[in-house]
Design a protein around this motif. Structure first.
Motif, PDB file in Angstrom:
ATOM      1  N   LEU A   1      45.672  -5.973  23.326  1.00  0.00           N
ATOM      2  CA  LEU A   1      46.209  -4.990  22.405  1.00  0.00           C
ATOM      3  C   LEU A   1      47.323  -5.613  21.773  1.00  0.00           C
ATOM      4  N   ALA A   2      48.343  -6.419  22.554  1.00  0.00           N
ATOM      5  CA  ALA A   2      49.581  -6.865  21.847  1.00  0.00           C
ATOM      6  C   ALA A   2      49.014  -8.122  20.886  1.00  0.00           C
ATOM      7  N   PHE A   3      48.157  -8.769  21.119  1.00  0.00           N
ATOM      8  CA  PHE A   3      47.696 -10.125  20.397  1.00  0.00           C
ATOM      9  C   PHE A   3      47.167  -9.544  18.991  1.00  0.00           C
ATOM     10  N   ILE A   4      46.269  -8.599  19.163  1.00  0.00           N
ATOM     11  CA  ILE A   4      45.877  -7.735  17.695  1.00  0.00           C
ATOM     12  C   ILE A   4      46.912  -7.098  17.061  1.00  0.00           C
ATOM     13  N   GLY A   5      47.717  -6.667  17.646  1.00  0.00           N
ATOM     14  CA  GLY A   5      48.997  -5.826  17.264  1.00  0.00           C
ATOM     15  C   GLY A   5      49.699  -6.622  16.404  1.00  0.00           C
TER      16      GLY A   5
ATOM     17  N   ARG B   1      43.508 -18.163  28.824  1.00  0.00           N
ATOM     18  CA  ARG B   1      42.531 -17.767  27.715  1.00  0.00           C
ATOM     19  C   ARG B   1      42.523 -18.511  26.569  1.00  0.00           C
ATOM     20  N   ILE B   2      41.469 -18.790  25.866  1.00  0.00           N
ATOM     21  CA  ILE B   2      41.288 -19.026  24.492  1.00  0.00           C
ATOM     22  C   ILE B   2      41.549 -18.030  23.585  1.00  0.00           C
TER      23      ILE B   2
ATOM     24  N   GLY C   1      49.114 -23.164  16.391  1.00  0.00           N
ATOM     25  CA  GLY C   1      48.848 -23.992  17.640  1.00  0.00           C
ATOM     26  C   GLY C   1      49.838 -23.696  18.709  1.00  0.00           C
ATOM     27  N   VAL C   2      51.080 -23.448  18.690  1.00  0.00           N
ATOM     28  CA  VAL C   2      51.952 -22.923  19.550  1.00  0.00           C
ATOM     29  C   VAL C   2      51.446 -21.859  20.376  1.00  0.00           C
TER      30      VAL C   2
ATOM     31  N   LEU D   1      48.946 -19.054  24.826  1.00  0.00           N
ATOM     32  CA  LEU D   1      48.091 -18.349  25.605  1.00  0.00           C
ATOM     33  C   LEU D   1      47.096 -18.893  26.688  1.00  0.00           C
ATOM     34  N   LEU D   2      46.820 -20.304  26.317  1.00  0.00           N
ATOM     35  CA  LEU D   2      45.827 -20.958  27.249  1.00  0.00           C
ATOM     36  C   LEU D   2      46.708 -21.442  28.344  1.00  0.00           C
TER      37      LEU D   2
END
Length: 65
Positions: free
Chosen positions: A52-56, A29-30, A17-18, A23-24
């Motif tokens: 890419l940082a999120f997926i990484g 962004r969602i 949740g944090v 990010l929002l």
């Protein structure tokens, strides 16, 4: 029988949740994985860095666990 602890799932939910709220609030962004991955193909400049940082982070978190 295994004992069930509420603390670990609760902490995990709070962290998700944090991260999604951050990010929002910070990027507007969602945090939806299909949208994040879908916008990486083709990469669109500076916007692809946080994707890419999120997926990484997802991959690294899974490997750490």
């Amino acid at each position: 029988m295994h004992s069930f602890s509420v603390a670990t799932p609760l902490l995990g939910g709070i962290l998700i949740g944090v991260a999604a709220s951050g990010l929002l609030l910070l990027n507007g962004r969602i945090a939806g994985i299909s949208g994040i991955c879908g916008e990486l193909l083709p990469p669109s400049g500076a916007d692809s860095r946080w994707r890419l940082a999120f997926i990484g982070g997802l991959i690294t978190g899974g490997l750490i666990l």
